[in-house]
Scaffold this motif. Structure first.
Motif, PDB file in Angstrom:
ATOM      1  N   LYS A  83      66.054  62.329  38.463  1.00 35.70           N
ATOM      2  CA  LYS A  83      66.980  62.205  39.597  1.00 35.70           C
ATOM      3  C   LYS A  83      66.349  61.497  40.789  1.00 35.70           C
ATOM      4  O   LYS A  83      67.040  60.995  41.663  1.00 35.70           O
ATOM      5  CB  LYS A  83      67.430  63.597  40.060  1.00 35.70           C
ATOM      6  CG  LYS A  83      68.327  64.330  39.094  1.00 35.70           C
ATOM      7  CD  LYS A  83      68.745  65.662  39.714  1.00 35.70           C
ATOM      8  CE  LYS A  83      69.618  66.470  38.786  1.00 35.70           C
ATOM      9  NZ  LYS A  83      69.912  67.797  39.357  1.00 35.70           N
ATOM     10  N   CYS A  84      65.038  61.475  40.861  1.00 31.08           N
ATOM     11  CA  CYS A  84      64.323  60.982  42.045  1.00 31.08           C
ATOM     12  C   CYS A  84      64.526  59.486  42.241  1.00 31.08           C
ATOM     13  O   CYS A  84      64.364  58.695  41.309  1.00 31.08           O
ATOM     14  CB  CYS A  84      62.831  61.288  41.891  1.00 31.08           C
ATOM     15  SG  CYS A  84      61.827  60.653  43.252  1.00 31.08           S
ATOM     16  N   THR A  85      64.892  59.098  43.454  1.00 30.58           N
ATOM     17  CA  THR A  85      65.090  57.687  43.802  1.00 30.58           C
ATOM     18  C   THR A  85      63.881  57.105  44.525  1.00 30.58           C
ATOM     19  O   THR A  85      63.916  55.963  44.963  1.00 30.58           O
ATOM     20  CB  THR A  85      66.318  57.536  44.715  1.00 30.58           C
ATOM     21  OG1 THR A  85      66.080  58.271  45.929  1.00 30.58           O
ATOM     22  CG2 THR A  85      67.578  58.065  44.041  1.00 30.58           C
ATOM     23  N   LYS A  86      62.842  57.918  44.706  1.00 32.35           N
ATOM     24  CA  LYS A  86      61.608  57.512  45.403  1.00 32.35           C
ATOM     25  C   LYS A  86      61.888  57.084  46.854  1.00 32.35           C
ATOM     26  O   LYS A  86      61.268  56.169  47.376  1.00 32.35           O
ATOM     27  CB  LYS A  86      60.892  56.401  44.649  1.00 32.35           C
ATOM     28  CG  LYS A  86      60.519  56.809  43.231  1.00 32.35           C
ATOM     29  CD  LYS A  86      59.663  55.757  42.570  1.00 32.35           C
ATOM     30  CE  LYS A  86      59.245  56.208  41.187  1.00 32.35           C
ATOM     31  NZ  LYS A  86      60.115  55.733  40.137  1.00 32.35           N
ATOM     32  N   CYS A  87      62.797  57.801  47.494  1.00 31.56           N
ATOM     33  CA  CYS A  87      63.122  57.498  48.896  1.00 31.56           C
ATOM     34  C   CYS A  87      62.023  57.964  49.845  1.00 31.56           C
ATOM     35  O   CYS A  87      61.951  57.535  50.985  1.00 31.56           O
ATOM     36  CB  CYS A  87      64.448  58.145  49.276  1.00 31.56           C
ATOM     37  SG  CYS A  87      64.371  59.955  49.392  1.00 31.56           S
ATOM     38  N   LEU A  88      61.199  58.925  49.417  1.00 26.63           N
ATOM     39  CA  LEU A  88      60.061  59.473  50.169  1.00 26.63           C
ATOM     40  C   LEU A  88      60.451  60.345  51.357  1.00 26.63           C
ATOM     41  O   LEU A  88      59.614  60.625  52.219  1.00 26.63           O
ATOM     42  CB  LEU A  88      59.105  58.362  50.622  1.00 26.63           C
ATOM     43  CG  LEU A  88      58.455  57.569  49.482  1.00 26.63           C
ATOM     44  CD1 LEU A  88      57.505  56.527  50.053  1.00 26.63           C
ATOM     45  CD2 LEU A  88      57.730  58.492  48.525  1.00 26.63           C
ATOM     46  N   LEU A  89      61.691  60.791  51.413  1.00 27.16           N
ATOM     47  CA  LEU A  89      62.042  61.740  52.470  1.00 27.16           C
ATOM     48  C   LEU A  89      61.264  63.036  52.324  1.00 27.16           C
ATOM     49  O   LEU A  89      60.824  63.631  53.297  1.00 27.16           O
ATOM     50  CB  LEU A  89      63.548  62.010  52.455  1.00 27.16           C
ATOM     51  CG  LEU A  89      64.402  60.910  53.086  1.00 27.16           C
ATOM     52  CD1 LEU A  89      65.865  61.109  52.740  1.00 27.16           C
ATOM     53  CD2 LEU A  89      64.209  60.867  54.589  1.00 27.16           C
ATOM     54  N   CYS A  90      61.040  63.482  51.100  1.00 25.58           N
ATOM     55  CA  CYS A  90      60.257  64.710  50.899  1.00 25.58           C
ATOM     56  C   CYS A  90      58.834  64.520  51.416  1.00 25.58           C
ATOM     57  O   CYS A  90      58.246  65.424  52.027  1.00 25.58           O
ATOM     58  CB  CYS A  90      60.238  65.093  49.421  1.00 25.58           C
ATOM     59  SG  CYS A  90      59.660  63.783  48.322  1.00 25.58           S
ATOM     60  N   TRP A  91      58.275  63.393  51.197  1.00 30.69           N
ATOM     61  CA  TRP A  91      56.908  63.089  51.650  1.00 30.69           C
ATOM     62  C   TRP A  91      56.811  63.131  53.172  1.00 30.69           C
ATOM     63  O   TRP A  91      55.889  63.712  53.736  1.00 30.69           O
ATOM     64  CB  TRP A  91      56.513  61.708  51.128  1.00 30.69           C
ATOM     65  CG  TRP A  91      55.285  61.131  51.727  1.00 30.69           C
ATOM     66  CD1 TRP A  91      54.005  61.551  51.549  1.00 30.69           C
ATOM     67  CD2 TRP A  91      55.237  60.002  52.612  1.00 30.69           C
ATOM     68  NE1 TRP A  91      53.152  60.742  52.277  1.00 30.69           N
ATOM     69  CE2 TRP A  91      53.877  59.782  52.935  1.00 30.69           C
ATOM     70  CE3 TRP A  91      56.204  59.138  53.140  1.00 30.69           C
ATOM     71  CZ2 TRP A  91      53.470  58.750  53.776  1.00 30.69           C
ATOM     72  CZ3 TRP A  91      55.793  58.113  53.971  1.00 30.69           C
ATOM     73  CH2 TRP A  91      54.443  57.943  54.280  1.00 30.69           C
ATOM     74  N   ILE A  92      57.789  62.556  53.837  1.00 30.49           N
ATOM     75  CA  ILE A  92      57.719  62.492  55.299  1.00 30.49           C
ATOM     76  C   ILE A  92      58.003  63.854  55.925  1.00 30.49           C
ATOM     77  O   ILE A  92      57.482  64.182  56.992  1.00 30.49           O
ATOM     78  CB  ILE A  92      58.672  61.403  55.846  1.00 30.49           C
ATOM     79  CG1 ILE A  92      58.226  60.909  57.219  1.00 30.49           C
ATOM     80  CG2 ILE A  92      60.099  61.844  55.920  1.00 30.49           C
ATOM     81  CD1 ILE A  92      57.285  59.756  57.169  1.00 30.49           C
ATOM     82  N   TYR A  93      58.818  64.677  55.266  1.00 29.29           N
ATOM     83  CA  TYR A  93      59.161  65.983  55.835  1.00 29.29           C
ATOM     84  C   TYR A  93      58.160  67.077  55.490  1.00 29.29           C
ATOM     85  O   TYR A  93      58.075  68.074  56.198  1.00 29.29           O
ATOM     86  CB  TYR A  93      60.542  66.437  55.356  1.00 29.29           C
ATOM     87  CG  TYR A  93      61.691  65.902  56.168  1.00 29.29           C
ATOM     88  CD1 TYR A  93      61.889  66.325  57.478  1.00 29.29           C
ATOM     89  CD2 TYR A  93      62.586  64.982  55.634  1.00 29.29           C
ATOM     90  CE1 TYR A  93      62.949  65.844  58.229  1.00 29.29           C
ATOM     91  CE2 TYR A  93      63.647  64.488  56.370  1.00 29.29           C
ATOM     92  CZ  TYR A  93      63.824  64.927  57.672  1.00 29.29           C
ATOM     93  OH  TYR A  93      64.865  64.456  58.410  1.00 29.29           O
ATOM     94  N   CYS A  94      57.414  66.959  54.424  1.00 32.10           N
ATOM     95  CA  CYS A  94      56.531  68.051  54.002  1.00 32.10           C
ATOM     96  C   CYS A  94      55.491  68.354  55.081  1.00 32.10           C
ATOM     97  O   CYS A  94      54.692  67.490  55.441  1.00 32.10           O
ATOM     98  CB  CYS A  94      55.819  67.693  52.698  1.00 32.10           C
ATOM     99  SG  CYS A  94      54.627  68.972  52.219  1.00 32.10           S
ATOM    100  N   PRO A  95      55.463  69.582  55.583  1.00 32.65           N
ATOM    101  CA  PRO A  95      54.527  69.912  56.668  1.00 32.65           C
ATOM    102  C   PRO A  95      53.093  70.085  56.181  1.00 32.65           C
ATOM    103  O   PRO A  95      52.179  70.181  56.998  1.00 32.65           O
ATOM    104  CB  PRO A  95      55.074  71.235  57.212  1.00 32.65           C
ATOM    105  CG  PRO A  95      55.787  71.852  56.052  1.00 32.65           C
ATOM    106  CD  PRO A  95      56.347  70.711  55.261  1.00 32.65           C
ATOM    107  N   ASP A  96      52.893  70.118  54.885  1.00 32.14           N
ATOM    108  CA  ASP A  96      51.559  70.361  54.341  1.00 32.14           C
ATOM    109  C   ASP A  96      50.967  69.170  53.612  1.00 32.14           C
ATOM    110  O   ASP A  96      49.961  69.315  52.923  1.00 32.14           O
ATOM    111  CB  ASP A  96      51.611  71.570  53.407  1.00 32.14           C
ATOM    112  CG  ASP A  96      51.888  72.832  54.193  1.00 32.14           C
ATOM    113  OD1 ASP A  96      51.150  73.100  55.142  1.00 32.14           O
ATOM    114  OD2 ASP A  96      52.860  73.526  53.874  1.00 32.14           O
ATOM    115  N   VAL A  97      51.585  68.026  53.751  1.00 28.78           N
ATOM    116  CA  VAL A  97      51.109  66.811  53.078  1.00 28.78           C
ATOM    117  C   VAL A  97      50.877  67.100  51.582  1.00 28.78           C
ATOM    118  O   VAL A  97      49.898  66.669  50.994  1.00 28.78           O
ATOM    119  CB  VAL A  97      49.832  66.250  53.742  1.00 28.78           C
ATOM    120  CG1 VAL A  97      49.647  64.775  53.388  1.00 28.78           C
ATOM    121  CG2 VAL A  97      49.842  66.420  55.246  1.00 28.78           C
TER     122      VAL A  97
END
Ligand code: SF4
Ligand code: SF4
Length: 95
Positions: free
Chosen positions: A41-55
């Motif tokens: 399902k992942c589109t590689k938009c990287l929103l999860c990467w930018i929002y994750c507070p723990d890198v």
């Protein structure tokens, strides 16, 4: 599930704090829920990467991945993923 942004590039400019402090401790042991990624399902938009507070989201040109040594299980990535590619599961269910 957030719908308003298609990519991290669409996010408004905000405050930035120095990163990397979370690498001082392996906070994955705090977790009671675990994010599980459905790569189909992942589109590689990287929103999860930018929002994750723990890198704890890592990526290269091919894949997105979750570093469970540092992921605290907050669920922000699952909440922000625009296509529902991340599901939170109870830690005991995932073992
Ligand atoms: S659950 Fe929280 S800490 Fe873990 S990868 Fe998602 S946003 Fe990062
Ligand atoms: S898991 Fe979701 S938020 Fe993260 S890159 Fe893939 S589509 Fe985007």
């Amino acid at each position: 599930m957030a719908q308003q942004y298609k990519s991290w590039k669409d996010l408004p400019i905000g405050a930035v704090v120095p990163g990397g402090t979370c690498y001082l401790n392996k906070t994955g042991t705090w977790r009671v829920s675990k994010p599980v990624l459905d790569r189909s399902k992942c589109t590689k938009c990287l929103l999860c990467w930018i929002y994750c507070p723990d890198v704890a989201i890592a990526f290269d040109e091919e894949n997105i991945g979750i570093d469970y040594d540092y992921c605290k299980g907050c669920g922000i990535c699952a909440n922000e993923c625009p296509v529902g590619a991340i599901k939170m599961v109870e830690e005991v269910e995932s073992q």
